[in-house]
Design a protein around this motif. Structure first.
Motif, short mmCIF file in Angstrom:
data_model
loop_
_atom_site.label_atom_id
_atom_site.label_comp_id
_atom_site.label_asym_id
_atom_site.label_seq_id
_atom_site.Cartn_x
_atom_site.Cartn_y
_atom_site.Cartn_z
N SER A 121 0.80 -1.23 0.00
CA SER A 121 0.00 0.00 0.00
C SER A 121 0.83 1.29 0.00
O SER A 121 0.49 2.23 -0.73
N PRO A 122 1.94 1.41 0.77
CA PRO A 122 2.71 2.67 0.69
C PRO A 122 3.32 2.90 -0.69
O PRO A 122 3.40 4.05 -1.15
N LEU A 123 3.76 1.84 -1.36
CA LEU A 123 4.34 1.99 -2.69
C LEU A 123 3.29 2.47 -3.69
O LEU A 123 3.57 3.34 -4.53
N LEU A 124 2.08 1.94 -3.58
CA LEU A 124 1.02 2.37 -4.47
C LEU A 124 0.54 3.77 -4.13
O LEU A 124 0.14 4.54 -5.02
N ALA A 125 0.56 4.12 -2.84
CA ALA A 125 0.22 5.48 -2.44
C ALA A 125 1.22 6.47 -3.03
O ALA A 125 0.84 7.57 -3.47
N LEU A 126 2.49 6.10 -3.06
CA LEU A 126 3.51 6.94 -3.68
C LEU A 126 3.24 7.12 -5.16
O LEU A 126 3.40 8.21 -5.72
N LEU A 127 2.79 6.06 -5.83
CA LEU A 127 2.46 6.13 -7.25
C LEU A 127 1.35 7.13 -7.51
O LEU A 127 1.35 7.84 -8.53
N LEU A 128 0.39 7.22 -6.58
CA LEU A 128 -0.74 8.14 -6.74
C LEU A 128 -0.46 9.54 -6.23
O LEU A 128 -1.35 10.39 -6.26
N GLY A 129 0.75 9.77 -5.76
CA GLY A 129 1.09 11.10 -5.26
C GLY A 129 0.47 11.42 -3.92
O GLY A 129 0.16 12.59 -3.63
N PHE A 130 0.29 10.42 -3.08
CA PHE A 130 -0.35 10.61 -1.79
C PHE A 130 0.51 11.48 -0.89
O PHE A 130 1.74 11.43 -0.92
N ASP A 131 -0.15 12.30 -0.06
CA ASP A 131 0.54 13.19 0.88
C ASP A 131 1.39 12.36 1.84
O ASP A 131 0.88 11.46 2.52
#
Length: 221
Positions: A113-123
């Motif tokens: 989940s953190p890697l995919l959040a990084l892909l989406l530009g998550f804060d």
């Protein structure tokens, strides 16, 4: 507790030996999240705004993929009857199998989940809350999903029916998981949502094995 851990180890060995369900869950999770930028466009602000919701919805759907095999393989080869007749209570057996299911499906989702959040530009300020919410929420998904899997264990190819049964029960976990992350990003504080997620985790961890064991007994009679 030795028989309990033996059941956990047994299910983990079977999952690693087969190597299908956990890998399929992660692949589905990754593909679902990565399709969103292709579908709605690469606008960073939009992607960052919906990142937590996308990750939670994808995790919820991915967790349902392997639910139909939680008890069905043991039911088909007769192992479930032997486990039900063992000295350890069926509720503890269900708890052990559910924990093994979470270790092979929920833990990979938490790691990805953190890697995919990084892909989406998550804060970046919400990563800690995202991980904590996933740690509290994904076990509840396995516990609640176990009830649906137990109810449909005697139905061949009952995956769609399992999804229909457990999806309404997943909605509170989804709502508070997403709202916890959103509250953290906006600076409102995620403590109330995380406490509710923890309550859902404990509530499902206590009651779901009892309900699942009762459903399995009905199917074994």
């Amino acid at each position: 507790m030795a028989p309990f851990f033996q059941v956990v180890r047994r299910d983990l060995r079977l999952a690693l030996r087969q190597g299908g369900s956990g890998t399929l869950v992660v692949i589905f999770f990754v593909l679902t999240v990565t399709l969103f930028p292709l579908g709605i466009g690469p606008e960073p602000m939009i992607l960052a705004r919906i990142a937590s919701g996308v990750i939670w919805v994808a995790a919820l759907l991915a967790a349902m993929l392997s639910l139909d095999r939680l008890f069905q393989a043991d039911f088909e080869d007769g192992s479930l009857e032997l486990l039900a007749l063992s000295p350890m209570s069926l509720e503890m057996t269900v708890l052990a199998k559910t924990i093994a299911h979470w270790l092979t499906t929920g833990v990979p989702l938490i790691i990805a989940s953190p890697l995919l959040a990084l892909l989406l530009g998550f804060d970046s300020g919400g990563y800690g809350v995202l991980l904590l919410a996933m740690v509290l929420g994904t076990p509840a998904l396995s516990f609640v999903g176990g009830i649906g899997a137990a109810l449909t264990v005697s139905i061949r190819r009952g995956g769609v029916l399992v999804s229909l049964l457990v999806l309404p029960l997943y909605i509170p976990i989804l709502i508070f998981g997403v709202s916890a992350v959103e509250a953290s990003v906006t600076g409102l504080g995620a403590r109330p949502q995380l406490l509710i997620l923890a309550a859902l985790f404990l509530f499902s961890g206590v009651l779901a094995p009892i309900a699942s064991a009762a459903a399995l007994r009905l199917n074994l009679e």
